[in-house]
Design an enzyme around this catalytic site. Structure first.
Site, short mmCIF file in Angstrom:
data_model
loop_
_atom_site.label_atom_id
_atom_site.label_comp_id
_atom_site.label_asym_id
_atom_site.label_seq_id
_atom_site.Cartn_x
_atom_site.Cartn_y
_atom_site.Cartn_z
N GLY A 497 26.00 57.41 64.34
CA GLY A 497 25.58 56.42 63.36
C GLY A 497 26.67 56.11 62.33
NE ARG A 601 40.35 55.43 48.25
CZ ARG A 601 40.45 56.41 47.35
NH1 ARG A 601 39.34 56.92 46.83
NH2 ARG A 601 41.62 56.85 46.98
CB THR A 607 42.40 57.78 62.30
OG1 THR A 607 42.12 57.72 60.91
CG2 THR A 607 43.36 58.93 62.57
N GLY A 677 32.72 53.85 62.60
CA GLY A 677 32.68 54.27 64.00
C GLY A 677 32.18 53.21 64.95
CD GLU A 678 27.52 53.86 65.85
OE1 GLU A 678 27.14 53.72 64.68
OE2 GLU A 678 26.96 54.60 66.67
MO1 MOS Z 1 26.77 56.56 67.97
S1 MOS Z 1 25.66 55.48 69.40
O1 MOS Z 1 25.52 56.82 66.81
O2 MOS Z 1 27.38 57.91 68.71
#
Ligand code: MOS
Length: 716
Positions: A497, A601, A607, A677-678
């Site tokens: 998430g 930030r 990365t 991340g997403e």
């Molecule tokens: Mo992500 S689908 O919450 O690893």
């Protein structure tokens, strides 16, 4: 140190093979479990012929529904699969475990597993998604997120809207195909269970195992120092977790179960097919007056995960009337689970496709249409966003991409045998904030140890958590190291998430800030940073280390995603794609990708750029390649390998251009960062689909947009 492009501190370990993944853990007297799965989608097991397998060399045990202990129900939300393995003689999906063979070596277990013969009484199976979609069910596992939303009067607004666009989009069944297939090693020491696992959430695995086995969770330790890609499939618990624990107790030896690549297609969830109907009402000036987004998604017979693919419409564009509904269609198939990017990933295929169609209908520039409907506040809740520089992203992205001179009509640019087109979309991902704890310790030599029980799934915590601590402690990042992935460490949420940087990062920031304050106090004012000064301070205080605990939580009154009561928190981006489509074969190729993001930030631009680029690769897969086909008789995913299930390779990917706008969001986390991340895996897919339309004039509303679909639509 925050904001510096520090190269991955765990990079050398990964490229030299020193990094240890779950299945690599050296364990003495390790036995190997191999799962036998059902070849039918629905029925009852009549008999299991196991004599040949039992007599095969090295076999220690065969576990079937006949000798598997009955487990306790698992309620820990949200478990990937709550139906526990080998608890009855019924089969409700192809790929369901029907036996586990445990042997001295992996080869022996694999051989013996091939000798198991299962006799079934087949029952009729429901396998057709569109047929099942006629009988929708209300189901999801996304915690407290409401499955429907109603804001304003959509029906009335659509009745009077001068422009109405209605379109049905479909996304495909997709699979996570992590580099590391899921694996669990379970070992008992009396009543204590020790687990090495490929997981995104050691605490979740511990809870689920404790519940299922009926033991105290403090008797279970789960570790995971590296996870080779998760993308959601390692977020929760799956049959192999319980099977490894039970098998290890049966044979009184440590047991490792590593899924085969084929088994991963049914044994840790997938992103299920969605069908989304969008109805957009607008006035002649291009302002949205109504948005209806209705999604239905495949789910299983006994478990209820549904992808909420209508969700993006709740909060992306300003509109006085918004209605979203999410339903499931029950099939005899393995259950799905979140997959990068869950929710908004599939949802934006529908919404951003329909927005492109609305722009076409209005003869508007698609970018102008988005700017015109920009939401200053979350349109459904009315809450202001904690920070949002999406308008800057649109402007900067358009500039980097060279959007300005784009012809509005499709099929205007033929170069040689190629049709060239461009498309754009908004990237959008709300943030998920989870409580977290961390500890930071001064050790001899001026070194600092950061401890937090989160996971490294390839995204960079081993680098950015030391950066966050180093920033507060005013020391070089090389003197800080992180230990993670262990239920003996301070508890955190799951690494999913897009939540780890915010939650765990804030807890690390808290602990490091407290430690810096304590060290300043002990030093009589100034914070010492040189190894000599820090050693001297340890010496004076008579201790060999000084530790501080830190924590963070979303606070009182937080909503289902951990958002504060008075703010909406999300991340945004403007993404642009250029495609070239062969004018006869209709093979689309992506030739340029540009994304500019408003995401708080940025702790480490290097990365972060990798993370977003990786998401863009997912977008190319979603738009053009990834599609799992269900075989209509056996109900099996036809291609349980990377020869038939296509994901992008280097040759499919142009060098992406990624930028972040300058932003600090103190309402999102302690240090002003958000999760990314997403985010990268949102928007890119629809931008590519829109570019394919612009190149060819053919509107394909089903992803992936394959040559055969393009040719089919062209003909019709
Ligand atoms: Mo992500 S689908 O919450 O690893």
């Amino acid at each position: 140190m925050i904001g510096k492009p520090v190269a991955r501190l765990d990079g050398p370990d990964k490229v030299t093979g020193r990094a240890r993944y779950a299945a690599d853990t050296p364990v003495e007297h390790l036995a190997h479990g191999v799962i036998v799965v059902s070849k039918i989608p629905h029925g009852q097991i009549r008999a299991i012929e196991e004599r040949a397998a039992k007599a095969a060399p090295g076999v220690l045990a065969i576990v079937t529904h006949a000798n598997m202990p009955r487990l306790h129900a698992v309620t820990v939300p949200p478990a990937g699969q709550t139906v526990l393995p080998l608890q009855s003689d019924t089969v409700a999906y192809e790929g369901e475990p029907v036996a586990v063979v445990v042997a001295d070596t992996l080869e022996q277990a694999t051989h013996a597993a091939s000798l198991i013969a299962v006799e079934y009484e087949r029952k009729p199976a429901i396998l057709d998604f569109h047929a099942a979609a006629k009988h929708p069910v209300e189901a999801t596992i996304y915690g407290e997120l409401p499955i429907d939303s109603h804001h304003g009067d959509v029906t009335a607004a659509l009745r009077t809207a001068p422009i109405v666009v209605e379109a049905t989009y479909q996304t495909a069944d997709r699979h996570h195909v992590t580099m590391e297939p899921s694996a669990t090693i379970a070992m008992w020491n009396g009543d204590r269970l020790d687990v090495h696992d490929a997981t995104q959430w050691v605490w979740g695995v511990r809870m689920a195992l404790a519940q299922a086995l009926g033991i105290d969770r403090t008797n279970i330790r789960v570790r995971s120092s590296f996870t080779g890609g998760g993308f959601g499939c390692k977020g929760y618990t799956w049959p192999h977790h319980f099977l490894a624990a039970v098998a290890a107790r049966m044979v009184q030896r440590p047991v490792r179960i590593a899924l085969t690549r084929a088994q991963t297609f049914t044994s840790h969830g997938h992103q299920p097919v969605t069908r989304q109907t969008l109805t957009l009402g607008a006035d002649r000036a291009g302002k949205l007056v109504a948005v209806r987004h209705a999604s239905i998604c495949a789910t299983s017979m006994r478990d209820s995960f549904t992808e909420m693919a209508a969700i993006a419409s709740r909060a992306l564009y300003a509109c006085p009337a918004i209605e979203t509904t999410n339903r499931g269609a029950r099939l005899h198939r393995a259950v799905g689970t979140p997959m990068r990017a869950p929710l908004e990933g599939p949802s934006l295929v529908g919404l951003e496709g329909a927005m492109d169609e609305l722009a076409e209908r209005l003869a508007f520039d698609p970018l102008e249409l988005r700017i015109l409907n920009h939401a200053e506040r979350d349109p459904s809740s009315g809450k202001p966003f904690s920070s949002k520089q999406l308008l800057t992203c649109y402007r900067r992205g358009a500039e980097l991409f060279g959007w300005a001179n784009r012809p509005r009509a499709p099929r205007q640019n033929k170069q040689g045998h190629e049709l060239v087109g461009t498309g754009m979309a908004t990237a959008f991902m709300p943030t998920f904030r989870q409580p977290a704890n961390a500890r930071v310790t001064l050790e001899p030599g001026g070194h600092f140890l950061v401890e937090a029980g989160c996971q490294e799934i390839g995204t960079g915590p081993y680098t950015i958590m030391p950066q966050i601590a180093a920033d507060a402690l005013r020391v070089p990042v090389e003197r800080v190291r992180l230990v993670l992935g262990d239920t003996e460490l301070p508890e955190t949420g799951g690494t999913f998430g897009s939540s780890t940087t915010m939650g765990v990062g804030s807890a690390v920031f808290d602990a490091a800030t407290k430690l810096a304050r304590e060290l300043s106090r002990l030093a009589g004012g100034e914070l010492p940073s040189s190894p000599g000064a820090l050693d001297a301070l340890l010496g004076r205080s008579g201790r060999d280390r000084i530790a501080m605990d830190g924590s963070w939580s979303p606070g009182e009154g937080a909503g289902p995603l951990g958002e504060p009561p008075d703010r909406a928190i999300a991340t945004f981006g403007a993404v642009f794609a250029e495609v070239r489509v062969d004018s006869e074969l209709y093979i689309p190729r992506v030739t340029r990708l540009v994304g500019v993001y408003s995401a708080g930030r940025i702790v480490n631009p290097q990365t972060a750029r990798s993370q977003i680029s990786g998401g863009m690769v997912w977008g190319v897969g979603q738009a053009l390649l990834e599609c799992s086909v269900t075989e209509p008789q056996l109900g099996r995913f036809l291609h349980k390998n990377l020869a038939g299930y296509l994901v992008p390779v280097n040759a499919d990917i142009p060098t992406p251009v990624v930028e972040f706008v300058d932003e600090v969001d103190p309402l999102a986390s302690r240090f002003g960062g958000k999760g990314i991340g997403e985010l990268g895996a949102t928007g890119i897919g629809p931008a590519i689909v829109n570019a394919v339309w612009h190149a060819t004039g053919v509107r394909v509303r089903e992803v992936p947009v394959t040559p055969e679909r393009l040719l089919g639509h062209r003909a019709s």
